[in-house]
Enzyme design. Structure first.
Site, mmCIF file in Angstrom:
data_model
loop_
_atom_site.group_PDB
_atom_site.id
_atom_site.type_symbol
_atom_site.label_atom_id
_atom_site.label_comp_id
_atom_site.label_asym_id
_atom_site.label_seq_id
_atom_site.Cartn_x
_atom_site.Cartn_y
_atom_site.Cartn_z
ATOM 1 N N ASP A 93 -23.346 -6.436 4.373
ATOM 2 C CA ASP A 93 -23.168 -5.348 3.420
ATOM 3 C C ASP A 93 -22.399 -4.251 4.143
ATOM 4 O O ASP A 93 -22.939 -3.569 5.024
ATOM 5 C CB ASP A 93 -24.530 -4.831 2.944
ATOM 6 C CG ASP A 93 -24.426 -3.724 1.908
ATOM 7 O OD1 ASP A 93 -23.319 -3.174 1.718
ATOM 8 O OD2 ASP A 93 -25.459 -3.400 1.277
ATOM 9 N N ASN A 110 -11.097 -6.709 3.823
ATOM 10 C CA ASN A 110 -10.752 -7.213 2.491
ATOM 11 C C ASN A 110 -11.824 -6.894 1.445
ATOM 12 O O ASN A 110 -11.547 -6.935 0.250
ATOM 13 C CB ASN A 110 -10.538 -8.730 2.563
ATOM 14 C CG ASN A 110 -10.271 -9.339 1.206
ATOM 15 O OD1 ASN A 110 -9.228 -9.126 0.600
ATOM 16 N ND2 ASN A 110 -11.238 -10.097 0.692
ATOM 17 N N LYS A 125 -14.352 1.224 12.652
ATOM 18 C CA LYS A 125 -15.014 1.953 13.746
ATOM 19 C C LYS A 125 -15.589 0.993 14.785
ATOM 20 O O LYS A 125 -15.330 1.152 15.998
ATOM 21 C CB LYS A 125 -16.125 2.827 13.162
ATOM 22 C CG LYS A 125 -16.988 3.531 14.202
ATOM 23 C CD LYS A 125 -18.087 4.356 13.545
ATOM 24 C CE LYS A 125 -19.004 4.995 14.583
ATOM 25 N NZ LYS A 125 -20.062 5.827 13.942
ATOM 26 N N TYR A 149 -10.646 3.071 -8.166
ATOM 27 C CA TYR A 149 -9.958 2.023 -7.418
ATOM 28 C C TYR A 149 -8.679 2.569 -6.769
ATOM 29 O O TYR A 149 -8.449 2.381 -5.568
ATOM 30 C CB TYR A 149 -9.637 0.858 -8.342
ATOM 31 C CG TYR A 149 -9.079 -0.351 -7.644
ATOM 32 C CD1 TYR A 149 -9.906 -1.191 -6.897
ATOM 33 C CD2 TYR A 149 -7.726 -0.675 -7.718
ATOM 34 C CE1 TYR A 149 -9.399 -2.313 -6.248
ATOM 35 C CE2 TYR A 149 -7.215 -1.790 -7.080
ATOM 36 C CZ TYR A 149 -8.046 -2.602 -6.347
ATOM 37 O OH TYR A 149 -7.536 -3.705 -5.708
ATOM 38 N N LYS A 194 -7.897 3.022 -2.717
ATOM 39 C CA LYS A 194 -6.795 2.320 -2.057
ATOM 40 C C LYS A 194 -5.762 3.287 -1.496
ATOM 41 O O LYS A 194 -5.166 3.021 -0.438
ATOM 42 C CB LYS A 194 -6.153 1.328 -3.028
ATOM 43 C CG LYS A 194 -7.082 0.186 -3.451
ATOM 44 C CD LYS A 194 -7.592 -0.623 -2.266
ATOM 45 C CE LYS A 194 -8.404 -1.834 -2.704
ATOM 46 N NZ LYS A 194 -8.876 -2.648 -1.570
ATOM 47 N N VAL A 243 -2.902 -10.302 -8.420
ATOM 48 C CA VAL A 243 -3.115 -11.691 -8.015
ATOM 49 C C VAL A 243 -4.238 -12.247 -8.895
ATOM 50 O O VAL A 243 -5.326 -11.666 -8.967
ATOM 51 C CB VAL A 243 -3.521 -11.795 -6.523
ATOM 52 C CG1 VAL A 243 -3.707 -13.257 -6.123
ATOM 53 C CG2 VAL A 243 -2.477 -11.122 -5.638
ATOM 54 N N THR A 289 -6.843 -14.066 -8.987
ATOM 55 C CA THR A 289 -8.044 -14.677 -8.403
ATOM 56 C C THR A 289 -9.104 -14.698 -9.503
ATOM 57 O O THR A 289 -8.821 -14.410 -10.670
ATOM 58 C CB THR A 289 -8.528 -13.829 -7.226
ATOM 59 O OG1 THR A 289 -8.763 -12.489 -7.709
ATOM 60 C CG2 THR A 289 -7.474 -13.760 -6.124
#
Length: 290
Positions: A88, A115, A149, A186, A190, A219, A221
């Site tokens: 997590d 990702n 980090k 979102y 980003k 994309v 997915t």
């Protein structure tokens, strides 16, 4: 056959890679078949209203993804491997432990791919709850910060003991450069990721560690298919109209494929990109020019 032989034996951790046909799976598969020892991570279980089981990589799927990638790596004959680890990215103690587990398992860490992300909480600004906003910013940006980090801490330690450099690759989005309706959280996350990338590149350069972002356009997915349905309905278009409009904006005439992003990631991790850092690389078929 591996394209970048120098990646053989490198150790990579890829977050948010526990779902079939996702960007994370494609990236992990490409790195493993290049000869990397790869740890794929995902949250492993549902967590509250913002992270339902249908939207996250649960442990059983993640373990099967890792097993399939491991088999593909073995078939390539390049010495790659893949294992799964629940993580997590919102929990600092888990991030620290994941880096330590990776180092214990494979004797180091050379590549981090951030990702993990939430791309399914889409609403008009006036309808988005603070809980939804926090979930998106948390996973997409705080998670990338925490992983950076602790990965950077390990890479610096290795650099001081003679293990050269390191690669940090952040999977951003076309939404890191352009705004889209219903995607306030979102896009904000980003855009923030590109800032994190640039600062990481500045701070880590003296250790031979590069940091770059990849900005794919759409994309399809599993998440991408959901986005197609959501946006076509929200914009009052049929699916065919929505997809045709998307293709018309892309000079190369098609949405992105997971393998397009995976190929860019492999290149950024290779020695061919050793002088590239702080960049946000468009992988958009020419749709995004910024």
């Amino acid at each position: 056959m591996a394209q970048y032989t120098e990646l053989k034996g490198k150790v990579a951790l890829v977050t948010g890679a526990g779902r079939r046909k996702g960007l994370g799976e494609a990236i992990a598969r490409r790195l493993a078949t290049e000869g990397c020892k790869v740890v794929v991570t995902d949250i492993g279980h549902a967590k509250g209203e913002q992270m339902p089981e249908a939207a996250v990589g649960i442990l059983s799927e993640m373990e099967q993804v890792a097993a399939d990638i491991h088999a593909a790596a073995a078939a390539s004959g390049n010495g790659g491997a893949c294992t799964a680890l629940a993580l997590d990215v919102l929990e600092e103690s888990q991030v620290k432990a994941a880096i330590e587990t990776t180092v214990a398992r494979y004797a180091g860490l050379d590549i981090l791919v951030n990702n993990a992300g939430i791309g399914y909480l889409m609403k008009p600004i006036v309808e988005m709850s603070i809980e939804e906003w926090d979930a998106v910013l948390g996973v997409n940006l705080r998670g990338a910060f925490l992983c950076t980090k602790y990965a950077a801490t390990q890479m610096i330690k290795q650099n001081e003991s003679g293990r050269a450099g390191g690669r940090i690759v952040n999977i951003a989005s076309q939404a890191a450069k352009s705004g889209f309706p219903f995607a306030s959280a979102y896009c904000s996350s980003k855009h923030g990721m590109t800032g994190l990338t640039r600062v990481t590149a500045i701070e880590m350069g003296k250790y031979g560690i590069t940091a770059n972002a990849i900005c794919p356009n759409h994309v399809t997915t599993g998440l991408g298919a959901w986005q197609n349905e959501y946006f076509s309905e929200a914009l009052g278009l049929t699916m065919e109209q929505y997809m045709n409009a998307m293709k018309s904006r892309i000079p190369l005439g098609r949405p992105g494929l997971p393998t397009d992003t995976a190929a860019a990631c492999a290149w950024l991790c290779s020695d061919e990109a050793r002088y590239v850092t702080g960049e946000s690389l468009n992988v958009s078929g020419g749709e995004e020019y910024h």
